[in-house]
Motif scaffolding. Sequence first.
Motif, PDB file in Angstrom:
ATOM      1  N   ARG A  38      53.910  37.172  38.712  1.00  0.00           N
ATOM      2  CA  ARG A  38      52.743  37.837  39.428  1.00  0.00           C
ATOM      3  C   ARG A  38      52.468  37.384  40.568  1.00  0.00           C
ATOM      4  O   ARG A  38      51.582  38.147  41.377  1.00  0.00           O
ATOM      5  CB  ARG A  38      51.266  37.266  38.317  1.00  0.00           C
ATOM      6  CG  ARG A  38      51.308  38.005  37.024  1.00  0.00           C
ATOM      7  CD  ARG A  38      50.204  37.516  36.115  1.00  0.00           C
ATOM      8  NE  ARG A  38      50.074  37.909  35.036  1.00  0.00           N
ATOM      9  CZ  ARG A  38      48.923  37.531  34.455  1.00  0.00           C
ATOM     10  NH1 ARG A  38      47.986  36.850  34.524  1.00  0.00           N
ATOM     11  NH2 ARG A  38      48.828  38.246  33.082  1.00  0.00           N
ATOM     12  N   ALA A  58      52.308  40.715  42.807  1.00  0.00           N
ATOM     13  CA  ALA A  58      51.086  41.298  42.822  1.00  0.00           C
ATOM     14  C   ALA A  58      49.977  40.578  43.897  1.00  0.00           C
ATOM     15  O   ALA A  58      49.099  40.991  44.318  1.00  0.00           O
ATOM     16  CB  ALA A  58      50.462  41.766  41.538  1.00  0.00           C
ATOM     17  N   ALA A 113      50.796  41.318  47.342  1.00  0.00           N
ATOM     18  CA  ALA A 113      50.256  42.520  47.931  1.00  0.00           C
ATOM     19  C   ALA A 113      48.693  42.713  47.810  1.00  0.00           C
ATOM     20  O   ALA A 113      48.100  43.131  48.737  1.00  0.00           O
ATOM     21  CB  ALA A 113      50.607  43.476  46.752  1.00  0.00           C
ATOM     22  N   THR A 114      48.049  41.824  46.981  1.00  0.00           N
ATOM     23  CA  THR A 114      46.663  41.783  47.008  1.00  0.00           C
ATOM     24  C   THR A 114      46.000  41.009  48.257  1.00  0.00           C
ATOM     25  O   THR A 114      45.172  41.440  49.161  1.00  0.00           O
ATOM     26  CB  THR A 114      46.036  41.047  45.771  1.00  0.00           C
ATOM     27  OG1 THR A 114      46.387  41.699  44.586  1.00  0.00           O
ATOM     28  CG2 THR A 114      44.403  41.263  45.763  1.00  0.00           C
ATOM     29  N   TYR A 161      43.986  35.047  37.408  1.00  0.00           N
ATOM     30  CA  TYR A 161      44.568  36.510  37.549  1.00  0.00           C
ATOM     31  C   TYR A 161      43.640  37.543  37.598  1.00  0.00           C
ATOM     32  O   TYR A 161      43.748  38.544  38.275  1.00  0.00           O
ATOM     33  CB  TYR A 161      45.568  36.659  36.572  1.00  0.00           C
ATOM     34  CG  TYR A 161      46.719  35.663  36.682  1.00  0.00           C
ATOM     35  CD1 TYR A 161      47.698  35.561  37.851  1.00  0.00           C
ATOM     36  CD2 TYR A 161      46.881  34.971  35.439  1.00  0.00           C
ATOM     37  CE1 TYR A 161      48.576  34.680  37.782  1.00  0.00           C
ATOM     38  CE2 TYR A 161      47.801  33.816  35.563  1.00  0.00           C
ATOM     39  CZ  TYR A 161      48.534  33.843  36.658  1.00  0.00           C
ATOM     40  OH  TYR A 161      49.505  32.796  36.639  1.00  0.00           O
ATOM     41  N   THR A 212      43.525  34.487  44.657  1.00  0.00           N
ATOM     42  CA  THR A 212      44.550  35.289  44.833  1.00  0.00           C
ATOM     43  C   THR A 212      45.813  34.378  45.203  1.00  0.00           C
ATOM     44  O   THR A 212      46.743  34.226  44.743  1.00  0.00           O
ATOM     45  CB  THR A 212      44.268  36.355  45.883  1.00  0.00           C
ATOM     46  OG1 THR A 212      43.440  37.091  45.609  1.00  0.00           O
ATOM     47  CG2 THR A 212      45.536  36.984  46.194  1.00  0.00           C
ATOM     48  N   THR A 244      43.036  48.186  47.600  1.00  0.00           N
ATOM     49  CA  THR A 244      43.346  46.876  47.197  1.00  0.00           C
ATOM     50  C   THR A 244      43.071  46.606  45.682  1.00  0.00           C
ATOM     51  O   THR A 244      43.547  45.618  45.159  1.00  0.00           O
ATOM     52  CB  THR A 244      42.512  45.662  48.009  1.00  0.00           C
ATOM     53  OG1 THR A 244      42.504  45.763  49.356  1.00  0.00           O
ATOM     54  CG2 THR A 244      42.833  44.263  47.399  1.00  0.00           C
ATOM     55  N   PRO A 292      46.917  46.713  43.506  1.00  0.00           N
ATOM     56  CA  PRO A 292      47.710  45.465  43.209  1.00  0.00           C
ATOM     57  C   PRO A 292      46.651  44.277  42.287  1.00  0.00           C
ATOM     58  O   PRO A 292      47.281  43.554  41.719  1.00  0.00           O
ATOM     59  CB  PRO A 292      47.936  44.758  44.448  1.00  0.00           C
ATOM     60  CG  PRO A 292      47.055  45.346  45.275  1.00  0.00           C
ATOM     61  CD  PRO A 292      46.853  46.967  45.006  1.00  0.00           C
ATOM     62  N   MET A 317      47.111  45.170  38.873  1.00  0.00           N
ATOM     63  CA  MET A 317      48.182  44.898  38.250  1.00  0.00           C
ATOM     64  C   MET A 317      48.489  43.374  38.447  1.00  0.00           C
ATOM     65  O   MET A 317      49.003  42.817  37.261  1.00  0.00           O
ATOM     66  CB  MET A 317      49.509  45.144  39.504  1.00  0.00           C
ATOM     67  CG  MET A 317      49.578  46.885  39.815  1.00  0.00           C
ATOM     68  SD  MET A 317      50.560  47.045  41.108  1.00  0.00           S
ATOM     69  CE  MET A 317      52.208  46.396  40.504  1.00  0.00           C
ATOM     70  N   LEU A 318      47.771  42.636  39.156  1.00  0.00           N
ATOM     71  CA  LEU A 318      47.525  41.095  38.867  1.00  0.00           C
ATOM     72  C   LEU A 318      47.108  40.822  37.651  1.00  0.00           C
ATOM     73  O   LEU A 318      47.453  39.819  37.103  1.00  0.00           O
ATOM     74  CB  LEU A 318      47.092  40.488  39.970  1.00  0.00           C
ATOM     75  CG  LEU A 318      46.869  38.924  40.235  1.00  0.00           C
ATOM     76  CD1 LEU A 318      48.053  38.176  40.145  1.00  0.00           C
ATOM     77  CD2 LEU A 318      46.031  38.583  41.491  1.00  0.00           C
ATOM     78  N   GLY A 348      49.420  41.861  34.662  1.00  0.00           N
ATOM     79  CA  GLY A 348      50.686  41.512  34.744  1.00  0.00           C
ATOM     80  C   GLY A 348      51.238  40.287  33.535  1.00  0.00           C
ATOM     81  O   GLY A 348      50.283  39.917  32.965  1.00  0.00           O
TER      82      GLY A 348
END
Length: 500
Positions: free
Chosen positions: A272, A275, A278-279, A337, A384, A474, A477, A480-481, A484
Amino acid sequence: MNASPNPHDPTALDRETLVVCGVVMLGGVMSILDMTVVNVALDALATDFNASLTTIQWVITAYTLALAAVIPITGWASDRFGSKRIFICATAAFTLGSVLCALAWSPGSLIAFRVIQGLGGGMVLPVVTTIVTKKAGPQRRGRVMGILGVPFLAAPILGPIVGGWLVDSISWRAVFFVNLPVGIVTILLAQIVLERDRPQPAHRLDWLGMVLLSPGLALLIFGFAESPAHGFAATRTWLPIAAGATLIAAFFVHSWRDGDPLIDVKTFVHTRAGAAAATLLLLATSLFGTLLLIPVYFQVVRGTSALESGLLLIPQGFGAMAMMPLAGWLTDRFGPYRLPVFAVPLLIAGTAPFALVTDTTSFTLLCGFNLVLGLGMGLGFMPTMTSAVQAVPERAIARTSTAMSVIDQSGASIGAAILSVLLAGAIAAAIPGAAGGLDALGHLSGARRAAFSGELSEAFATTFLWALGVLVLTMIPALMLARGKGPQRASRLATEPESA
């Protein structure tokens, strides 16, 4: 790992861990403050050295470039020599650079000494994260990162206020001299408090990775730093950006193939942490540019002083400081997450009014939304970062912390540059004679600014709208986080043998 002082609450922090956090925060806050505290001293520096603002601007750029160049090597250095040793050496370098800056006799000497300061400051930030996350252990990382994040998010807001007071009351040299006693105290306390961690002498340095990534980041950030003044079409802007991007792309290829890279790209692909990265990149790109332009709006459109604009940002700092400890508790209780998914809507709600701002928008209303923006920052940034280090095995924490620092710094520099260019273009289109970027505003009289206050506010609103769009992206991702399955993969990675 230290035993929790409360057996019924495994996330509670013991006194020893809190002391360690306090010590490393001293070093970290100094480094962050110096990213913004010097901004308010630029006019005084230009006057004292009889130099142009374009030359003096390199006082900031040199620090940022040194920061970007040294961050990638910090993870390897922490593993190779131990986090405690690196923290003390980096703090000493930062303190020495600060004293030399205070004694500078010309613009050239000040810029050179800012490089020394930046080299130390760049290594402090990721090693602080490494020290506190290892000290807290997996069950308490959220809470300790929440405590750590309070001064880290407050420092950029307090920096201009502290810097303005020092410059007005004493001298611009006091901005640097103030780091001397803090640095000495930090080094002495670190020597006493921090545990000696076990270095890994066999841990080789990925020389090719360093040669690709450090200059690549420096070139990329240099190009973006030049863009507000010269535009993206200028050779001095697009050429270093292209060269930097090429070197960074080559680093990704090398990292994927190398058995022991400077930063392990595979870790981000298989957990993770990808992700989370990217966040963080999108958050830094949108928010740091926004945070740069909000005080500019207050000063240019509404006619406030630098100190007044800094005071108007205080609600933002309060919001971040109030949310940080709660975010840490939620992280340890429910995991980090999912928190960014709830943070991004807060950030959107706090930024959206600025995309509709006018030259008469209530200061009270804007302060209220600044508070909401701060709450979103407190709920978003540290969870994050924690998501990334939580998703990887312990042996990868140092390099993951380094990578996240690289992403944060790069995103901040890129976002600030892009939004500045967009704003400069919007202003040039709206106001006759304002072509040439934001610097041209300095040549507009107060009466002329007042006459075009409506057009100026529209230019700012349009620019904030772009930042709002990035924040909306934003959510992708961030979702996705939240969904995940990184921790299972990270657990398996933890059992794999480490490359020699």
